[in-house]
Design a protein around this motif. Sequence first.
Motif, mmCIF file in Angstrom:
data_model
loop_
_atom_site.group_PDB
_atom_site.id
_atom_site.type_symbol
_atom_site.label_atom_id
_atom_site.label_comp_id
_atom_site.label_asym_id
_atom_site.label_seq_id
_atom_site.Cartn_x
_atom_site.Cartn_y
_atom_site.Cartn_z
ATOM 1 N N GLY A 56 0.806 -1.209 0.000
ATOM 2 C CA GLY A 56 0.000 0.000 0.000
ATOM 3 C C GLY A 56 0.838 1.257 0.000
ATOM 4 N N GLN A 75 -3.636 4.294 1.486
ATOM 5 C CA GLN A 75 -4.359 3.637 0.406
ATOM 6 C C GLN A 75 -3.737 2.267 0.179
ATOM 7 O OE1 GLN A 75 -7.022 4.704 -1.019
ATOM 8 N NE2 GLN A 75 -7.033 6.936 -1.216
ATOM 9 N N GLU A 76 -4.575 1.266 -0.043
ATOM 10 C CA GLU A 76 -4.044 -0.068 -0.293
ATOM 11 C C GLU A 76 -3.375 -0.188 -1.641
ATOM 12 O OE1 GLU A 76 -6.988 -3.021 0.297
ATOM 13 O OE2 GLU A 76 -7.245 -2.607 2.433
ATOM 14 N N GLU A 98 -7.178 1.354 -8.960
ATOM 15 C CA GLU A 98 -7.246 0.060 -8.297
ATOM 16 C C GLU A 98 -8.305 -0.785 -8.994
ATOM 17 O OE1 GLU A 98 -7.647 -1.781 -3.777
ATOM 18 O OE2 GLU A 98 -8.227 0.283 -4.181
#
Length: 352
Positions: A56, A75-76, A98
Amino acid sequence: MREEDTKETPEIWRTDGTPQGTQVVATLPLWSFFNQWTPWNGKLLFTYDHDAGLGGCSLGITDGTVAGTREILFQESSSFCDTSLVPFGSSFLYLDSEDSITRLFLSDGTAAGTRPLATFEGFHDWRPVRVGNTIFFELVSFDLNSHSSAQLWQTDGTPAGTRLASPLISVSDLYAFQGSLYLTAALPDDSGGGRGLFQIRPGSAPVLLAKVGQYSWLFDPPLQFAAAGDRLLFGLEDLDTGFEVWATDGTLTGTRRIRTFERLPGDPFPQAEALVSAGDRGFFAASDGVHGRELWESDGTLEGTRMVVDLAPGGYSAIPTPSTLVVANGYLFFAADNGKTGPQPWALPLSP
């Protein structure tokens, strides 16, 4: 910032120019990777990947003190770390991709104050430019075959005000000057094709100022811009003719090629020369075919475009590729070789 040899642990440092004022502000997690600085409201935003991007991405903020340095968002997905952070009043904008979805976010630096403005299918990158209260951005999309295309979007920081700004295609080279946006885009085939230079004033349609390229390729060498008083200089590398210097005052009749310079031997696919602004003049390195690669200046007119000095007489080139022109404290600094002392730093006083 530095990275320790044994721990692979990045650190953020600060200095006031003294030994006692040089200290570590923060230590980032092990195996993280630092990305960028962005000034924002008197502080600095920064991003860093966790575990080389596999764990992340975090957004941090610092005021230069240990107590004032902290993580504010996580944020991943790792693409958040690779995008530009754009200050926008008390908030900032960023792009994140993503699962084949890309979103444009507005954030005040808190999770509760972070919200999406627009969603785009697929993976995208962006290149934003601010004109007044509008952020224009080149939205570059990529498909599975690594093909790309670019559209012009704009946002005022609201979902309703985030929209396609123009039907122009294959846009590039965004630059803000005197309240207008300048950019290049592909010209339609029925008008001969190629690339054109356009001007856009917020709220108005694009105006074609000149055809500046024979091909519509998105990845032509990018234009280089520099303000020269009330004119905007730009340099482009034409694959057929060489390095060209143009100027525009924002009108069709006031946009013209000033001069074409020779391409250096052994450089079939060069990048356009960097232009540096210094008040009512722009500086760049070029060769006229007689003096070699030397320092030039232009005020946006043919008569005001001239070689400043021939540092390496006899047709030799004094300024290396790429050039290193920087304006600071009333001087133009650059590296050059006069043929006698080898490469050295030089300074040109920029008197009024």
